[in-house]
Write a protein that holds these residues in place. Structure first.
Motif: not given
Lengths: 73, 81
Positions: B64-65, B61, B59
């Motif tokens: 990236k954050k 997300e 994953r």
């Protein structure tokens, strides 16, 4: 900034990797990154086709031990 | 039937596909280490190679954050707060 590339990590034995490299060598449109002797990243959209081609290759090598003279597309 | 069994063999034993994201092109070993460690901590890391500075996650997300926050704090630092 690093790059993030979407794909499928394929962990396999060396003989399977060799066949995948052979399949990719024709048009270079399966492999995104060749990581090591047991790991590759391939395009997600091409995975079903890759599996099918892999299946064909394995069938050819196992069922008909003919010598390689009849290359086909 | 034999073909079907062989298909199962390919997928089950000889080849394990995992959909996700490959991270590469890190500016430094330090940058790679930090982000790779974070990916491992949040439980998305499935493969890594320190020498190549590449890793693969299921994953994207959270990672990236993490990268965005890092970039923000770096920018804030450069601007003096």
């Amino acid at each position: 900034m690093p790059k993030a590339v979407k794909g499928v990590l394929v962990e396999c034995d060396e003989s399977i990797r060799a066949i995948i490299l052979k399949i990719d060598a024709v048009n270079h449109d399966f492999i995104i990154e060749d990581l090591d002797d047991r790991t590759l990243v391939v395009k997600e959209t091409k995975l079903p086709e890759l599996k099918r081609r892999l299946e064909e290759e394995l069938r050819d090598t196992q069922d008909e031990p003919k010598d390689s003279g009849s290359e086909r597309d | 039937v034999v073909d079907q069994i062989r298909l199962w063999q390919i997928e089950g034993e000889r080849m394990k596909p995992t959909v996700g994201y490959l991270f590469k092109d890190f500016a430094s070993g330090q940058e790679y280490e930090g982000i790779c460690k974070y990916a491992e901590e949040v439980g998305v890391l499935v493969w890594k190679n320190d020498a190549k500075r590449m890793f693969f996650v299921t994953r994207v997300e959270q990672v990236k954050k993490f990268l965005e926050n890092k970039a923000k704090s770096a920018a804030a630092g450069a601007n003096g707060g």
